[in-house]
Design a protein around this motif. Structure first.
Motif, PDB file in Angstrom:
ATOM      1  N   TYR A  69      22.916 -32.120   6.952  1.00  6.41           N
ATOM      2  CA  TYR A  69      22.660 -32.993   8.097  1.00  6.41           C
ATOM      3  C   TYR A  69      22.442 -32.159   9.363  1.00  6.41           C
ATOM      4  O   TYR A  69      21.561 -32.460  10.177  1.00  6.41           O
ATOM      5  CB  TYR A  69      23.814 -33.960   8.343  1.00  6.41           C
ATOM      6  N   ALA A  70      23.264 -31.121   9.532  1.00  7.74           N
ATOM      7  CA  ALA A  70      23.112 -30.239  10.695  1.00  7.74           C
ATOM      8  C   ALA A  70      21.739 -29.572  10.675  1.00  7.74           C
ATOM      9  O   ALA A  70      21.061 -29.482  11.709  1.00  7.74           O
ATOM     10  CB  ALA A  70      24.220 -29.190  10.716  1.00  7.74           C
ATOM     11  N   HIS A  71      21.323 -29.118   9.501  1.00  4.83           N
ATOM     12  CA  HIS A  71      20.017 -28.469   9.372  1.00  4.83           C
ATOM     13  C   HIS A  71      18.898 -29.464   9.701  1.00  4.83           C
ATOM     14  O   HIS A  71      17.926 -29.117  10.389  1.00  4.83           O
ATOM     15  CB  HIS A  71      19.851 -27.890   7.967  1.00  4.83           C
ATOM     16  N   SER A  72      19.031 -30.684   9.236  1.00  8.72           N
ATOM     17  CA  SER A  72      18.028 -31.712   9.527  1.00  8.72           C
ATOM     18  C   SER A  72      17.953 -32.007  11.025  1.00  8.72           C
ATOM     19  O   SER A  72      16.862 -32.162  11.581  1.00  8.72           O
ATOM     20  CB  SER A  72      18.348 -32.998   8.763  1.00  8.72           C
ATOM     21  N   SER A  73      19.099 -32.077  11.674  1.00 11.53           N
ATOM     22  CA  SER A  73      19.116 -32.298  13.120  1.00 11.53           C
ATOM     23  C   SER A  73      18.510 -31.112  13.858  1.00 11.53           C
ATOM     24  O   SER A  73      17.865 -31.288  14.902  1.00 11.53           O
ATOM     25  CB  SER A  73      20.543 -32.553  13.612  1.00 11.53           C
TER      26      SER A  73
END
Length: 122
Positions: A69-73
């Motif tokens: 999720y952090a990478h997607s953000s």
């Protein structure tokens, strides 16, 4: 590692979120609640997902999920920065910040690989 604060990716994401927040304060008023709000949320989401994932580190798959999720953000923030740069800075003002988010994305990706291969599920 005693805390999420010991993670390089967290510290980098935190610092970049501060930079993004300050940059958005210089956007035209009509962008404050449109593009500005969106990029502030996505940039802060990176650090928040790293923290939440770290809080679930006992469960490797949960940790990885939040890192993803952090990478997607991070990807979203990079995309938002590119658009803001082209519209408001004529592709000149945010190049360094965009590069720093690309570096952060690579670091998050490497950390995801590390957790996947080496994290101890105790």
């Amino acid at each position: 590692m005693k805390s999420y604060r010991d993670l390089d990716i967290y510290n980098l994401a935190y610092g970049l979120a501060i930079q993004v927040h300050k940059m958005t304060m210089s956007l035209p008023a009509y962008e404050m609640y449109e593009q500005g709000s969106q990029i502030r949320r996505s940039s802060k989401s990176i650090k928040d997902n790293i923290v939440e994932g770290y809080g679930r580190r006992r469960y490797k798959q949960d940790f990885i999920r939040f890192l993803v999720y952090a990478h997607s953000s991070c990807d979203e923030t990079s995309s938002q920065l590119a658009l803001i740069d082209e519209i408001h800075f004529e592709s000149k003002g945010l190049t360094e910040l965009i590069s720093e988010y690309e570096i952060l994305g690579r670091k998050i990706s490497k950390f995801i690989d590390y957790v996947d291969k080496h994290w101890n599920e105790n």
